[in-house]
Design a protein around this motif. Structure first.
Motif, PDB file in Angstrom:
ATOM      1  N   ASP A   1      40.416  41.480  35.413  1.00 28.82           N
ATOM      2  CA  ASP A   1      39.892  40.145  35.688  1.00 28.82           C
ATOM      3  C   ASP A   1      39.593  39.472  34.349  1.00 28.82           C
ATOM      4  OD1 ASP A   1      38.629  37.872  36.507  1.00 28.82           O
ATOM      5  OD2 ASP A   1      36.971  38.873  37.530  1.00 28.82           O
ATOM      6  N   ILE A   2      40.573  38.715  33.822  1.00 26.70           N
ATOM      7  CA  ILE A   2      40.428  38.150  32.484  1.00 26.70           C
ATOM      8  C   ILE A   2      40.102  36.657  32.504  1.00 26.70           C
ATOM      9  CG2 ILE A   2      42.018  39.854  31.524  1.00 26.70           C
ATOM     10  CD1 ILE A   2      44.133  37.604  31.384  1.00 26.70           C
ATOM     11  N   HIS A   3      39.997  36.062  33.688  1.00 29.48           N
ATOM     12  CA  HIS A   3      39.812  34.608  33.759  1.00 29.48           C
ATOM     13  C   HIS A   3      38.401  34.204  34.188  1.00 29.48           C
ATOM     14  CE1 HIS A   3      44.000  33.567  33.021  1.00 29.48           C
ATOM     15  NE2 HIS A   3      44.353  34.515  33.859  1.00 29.48           N
ATOM     16  N   SER A   4      37.482  35.151  34.310  1.00 24.17           N
ATOM     17  CA  SER A   4      36.143  34.813  34.778  1.00 24.17           C
ATOM     18  C   SER A   4      35.339  34.141  33.662  1.00 24.17           C
ATOM     19  CB  SER A   4      35.423  36.063  35.278  1.00 24.17           C
ATOM     20  OG  SER A   4      35.286  36.999  34.228  1.00 24.17           O
ATOM     21  N   ARG A   5      34.145  33.697  33.975  1.00 27.22           N
ATOM     22  CA  ARG A   5      33.321  32.955  33.017  1.00 27.22           C
ATOM     23  C   ARG A   5      32.930  33.808  31.817  1.00 27.22           C
ATOM     24  NH1 ARG A   5      30.455  28.200  33.347  1.00 27.22           N
ATOM     25  NH2 ARG A   5      28.642  28.014  31.979  1.00 27.22           N
ATOM     26  N   ASP A   6      32.582  35.071  32.060  1.00 27.02           N
ATOM     27  CA  ASP A   6      32.217  35.988  30.973  1.00 27.02           C
ATOM     28  C   ASP A   6      33.464  36.654  30.415  1.00 27.02           C
ATOM     29  OD1 ASP A   6      29.444  35.534  31.219  1.00 27.02           O
ATOM     30  OD2 ASP A   6      29.351  36.941  32.900  1.00 27.02           O
ATOM     31  N   ASP A   7      33.571  36.670  29.091  1.00 26.29           N
ATOM     32  CA  ASP A   7      34.721  37.302  28.434  1.00 26.29           C
ATOM     33  C   ASP A   7      34.437  38.790  28.281  1.00 26.29           C
ATOM     34  OD1 ASP A   7      36.992  37.883  27.064  1.00 26.29           O
ATOM     35  OD2 ASP A   7      36.546  36.653  25.303  1.00 26.29           O
ATOM     36  N   THR A   8      34.573  39.523  29.405  1.00 29.91           N
ATOM     37  CA  THR A   8      34.351  40.970  29.417  1.00 29.91           C
ATOM     38  C   THR A   8      35.570  41.658  29.998  1.00 29.91           C
ATOM     39  OG1 THR A   8      33.282  40.854  31.601  1.00 29.91           O
ATOM     40  CG2 THR A   8      31.840  40.747  29.655  1.00 29.91           C
ATOM     41  N   LEU A   9      35.692  42.946  29.690  1.00 31.98           N
ATOM     42  CA  LEU A   9      36.775  43.754  30.250  1.00 31.98           C
ATOM     43  C   LEU A   9      36.286  44.360  31.551  1.00 31.98           C
ATOM     44  CD1 LEU A   9      39.650  44.881  29.655  1.00 31.98           C
ATOM     45  CD2 LEU A   9      38.508  46.902  28.712  1.00 31.98           C
ATOM     46  N   LYS A  10      36.889  43.941  32.674  1.00 27.18           N
ATOM     47  CA  LYS A  10      36.420  44.422  33.973  1.00 27.18           C
ATOM     48  C   LYS A  10      37.559  44.440  34.982  1.00 27.18           C
ATOM     49  CE  LYS A  10      34.623  39.845  35.229  1.00 27.18           C
ATOM     50  NZ  LYS A  10      33.407  39.116  35.635  1.00 27.18           N
ATOM     51  N   CYS A  11      37.301  45.072  36.117  1.00 24.46           N
ATOM     52  CA  CYS A  11      38.314  45.261  37.156  1.00 24.46           C
ATOM     53  C   CYS A  11      38.485  44.012  38.002  1.00 24.46           C
ATOM     54  CB  CYS A  11      37.923  46.415  38.078  1.00 24.46           C
ATOM     55  SG  CYS A  11      37.654  47.994  37.252  1.00 24.46           S
ATOM     56  N   ASN A  12      39.723  43.773  38.415  1.00 21.86           N
ATOM     57  CA  ASN A  12      40.039  42.698  39.344  1.00 21.86           C
ATOM     58  C   ASN A  12      39.894  43.198  40.782  1.00 21.86           C
ATOM     59  OD1 ASN A  12      40.855  40.166  40.177  1.00 21.86           O
ATOM     60  ND2 ASN A  12      42.720  40.146  38.956  1.00 21.86           N
ATOM     61  N   SER A  13      40.158  42.327  41.739  1.00 27.30           N
ATOM     62  CA  SER A  13      40.043  42.697  43.156  1.00 27.30           C
ATOM     63  C   SER A  13      41.115  43.704  43.549  1.00 27.30           C
ATOM     64  CB  SER A  13      40.167  41.451  44.029  1.00 27.30           C
ATOM     65  OG  SER A  13      39.127  40.541  43.747  1.00 27.30           O
ATOM     66  N   SER A  14      40.787  44.537  44.504  1.00 27.90           N
ATOM     67  CA  SER A  14      41.746  45.512  45.019  1.00 27.90           C
ATOM     68  C   SER A  14      42.633  44.876  46.078  1.00 27.90           C
ATOM     69  CB  SER A  14      41.021  46.724  45.609  1.00 27.90           C
ATOM     70  OG  SER A  14      40.282  46.334  46.755  1.00 27.90           O
ATOM     71  N   VAL A  15      43.628  45.617  46.543  1.00 31.06           N
ATOM     72  CA  VAL A  15      44.599  45.145  47.527  1.00 31.06           C
ATOM     73  C   VAL A  15      44.688  46.165  48.655  1.00 31.06           C
ATOM     74  CG1 VAL A  15      47.049  44.652  47.895  1.00 31.06           C
ATOM     75  CG2 VAL A  15      45.930  43.826  45.840  1.00 31.06           C
TER      76      VAL A  15
END
Length: 488
Positions: A32-46
């Motif tokens: 998830d690179i487009h959120s407000r905070d510039d942090t390294l984190k997981c995107n949504s699952s499928v």
């Protein structure tokens, strides 16, 4: 000690191995690179919708005015997905005996009815959307209006544009107007060109085509119904145009090497390419939260890829948004047919082939759970690729680590390549407790040990979420010793 600091993650996947814009990386998925905070984190699952009903590849989705999303299959099946797609309700609606459905769209006529319209190889059919249709559709519901009026073609993609329903028809563009009048050849493009995909831009329809001779060129065209011929034409230097989406800019996917292009009919600019190649189908493109999203298949990394930006002051970047559920489970995705966003929820159809067995289904992006994610950084040499350098420790700063989540740090020993593709070489760094995974709840810093001498260094992070919680890393610092061995 010399610090090698990574503190931004917004740059997406770079088109080079060792350099890129700020925050770019060599490869990654489910970030998830487009959120407000510039942090390294997981995107949504499928997750996969009910598979038991779907028996062929979905080529097109149509979110209809009756609240149902209709899915059109590669052997003639039509399925109905409930208004709230998260209800996971998929029903069989109809089978068109004319075979594969090659285009579909909704269109309203002067009689006051909205119609669901679709095309098979040479015919066009419709069904009136008067309230909610009972499924399966009973006798007499479907009208085969325009039998044997289309030219045989691989695709008859449909799009509402310029006040009419547009239908790709070989080297022609067919139309149905507001009164229901059908023209099989309202527009003729260059002989030898085959119209594959359509998009709307302002009052114009945009056509994307390839060549019958399979040459390394495609074209985009613009047309408005008041014109007797196409308005603009632009050559795209790739083996045919597969899909077009108009977001902030018009983004084109062409060829089978994952190429993305921008064009405004004056300029034609290669933007980037999907690592490992691949392509999209005409229905395999949509817009999710302002980003162009493509269902890419046929390459090394099938799944949902995005290109674009969400804010003016950020760069337009390439990101591997979602791996499909079958990929996560270890199966091989052979085809992605269609992508659509319905009420904020992204759906993607897929096909897998295992020997002589084929399976088909539709995946949905979750609103509540996160996916396991991967980050692999750019190649780092410290300006001295000919020298070995001691890489000692990796310090990771993060927001307080949520319960049940964890992450690992890995690194690649020098640059190992075979045929242009990276081949192995990853090692895990260890914590003070000699573990390769850090999971201490509430901690904001972790230290890993490498203790290795390398010419070229790549750092990677594996992120493990728990439900809706994810690690959020703010920086990764690798400490490199000052001493170097020349040509070691």
């Amino acid at each position: 000690m010399i610090p090698y600091l990574i503190k931004s993650w917004r740059g997406g996947i770079s088109d080079e191995n060792a350099r890129g814009i700020a925050g770019s990386y060599k490869f990654g998925h489910s970030l998830d690179i487009h959120s407000r905070d510039d942090t390294l984190k997981c995107n949504s699952s499928v997750s996969t919708l009910d598979e038991s009903t779907i028996s062929d590849l979905i080529n097109f989705f149509v979110p209809a005015s009756d609240g149902t999303t209709y899915a059109f299959g590669s052997t003639g099946s039509i399925y109905a997905i409930s208004g709230n797609v998260r209800d996971n309700a998929v029903s069989f609606a109809y089978n068109d005996e004319n075979g594969a459905i090659k285009g579909a769209e909704e269109w309203k006529l002067s009689d006051g009815n909205n119609y669901l319209v679709w095309a098979t190889n040479t015919s066009v059919a419709r069904v009136a959307l008067n309230g909610s249709l009972a499924v399966p559709w009973g006798a007499g519901v479907v009208t085969q209006d325009y039998k044997t009026t289309l030219d045989s073609a691989d695709w008859h993609t449909m799009k509402q544009a310029s006040g009419e329903l547009m239908i790709a028809n070989g080297n022609y563009l067919a139309t149905i107007d507001y009164t229901g009048n059908f023209l099989p050849a309202a527009l003729n493009v260059i002989p030898g060109s085959l119209v594959k995909c359509l998009e709307e831009r302002d009052d114009y329809v945009i056509l994307g085509s390839g060549r019958l001779d399979d040459s390394e060129e495609g074209h985009i065209w613009s047309w408005i119904v008041s014109a007797t011929n196409w308005i603009q034409k632009k050559r795209i230097p790739t083996k045919g145009v597969n899909a077009i989406i108009n977001t902030e800019n018009m983004v084109i996917q062409g060829g089978n090497k994952g190429e993305l292009y921008y064009s405004d009919f004056v300029n034609s600019t290669p933007l980037t390419a999907i690592p490992g190649s691949g392509q999209a189908n005409p229905g395999g493109v949509s817009i999710e939260d302002g980003l162009a999203v493509f269902g890419i298949y046929g390459g090394t990394y099938p799944g949902i890829w995005s290109y674009g930006r969400k804010q003016k002051n950020r760069p337009s970047v390439l990101n591997f948004e979602h791996r499909l559920a079958k990929t996560v489970a270890g199966s091989s995705i052979s085809t992605i047919g269609a992508v659509v966003v319905v009420n904020g929820t992204l759906l993607a159809s897929w096909g897998t082939t295992d020997g002589s067995t084929s399976d088909y289904g539709v995946d949905m992006v979750s609103s509540t759970t996160r996916a396991t994610a991967l980050y692999e950084g750019l190649e780092f040499t410290g300006g001295a690729p000919h020298m070995k350098k001691p890489f000692n420790t990796v310090n990771v700063s993060m927001l307080p680590l949520p319960t049940g989540t964890s992450f690992s740090i890995k690194y690649r020993r020098n640059k190992l390549e075979t045929g242009g593709q990276v081949a192995g070489g990853w090692n895990y760094a260890v914590t003070g407790g000699n573990s390769t995974t850090f999971s201490t709840v509430g901690e904001t810093e972790a230290i890993f040990t490498i203790g290795d001498s390398l010419n070229t260094y790549e750092v990677g992070v594996e992120l493990n979420p728990s439900g809706s919680d994810t690690p959020e890393i703010t920086s990764v610092v690798t400490y490199v010793g000052g001493e170097m061995n020349d040509y070691a």
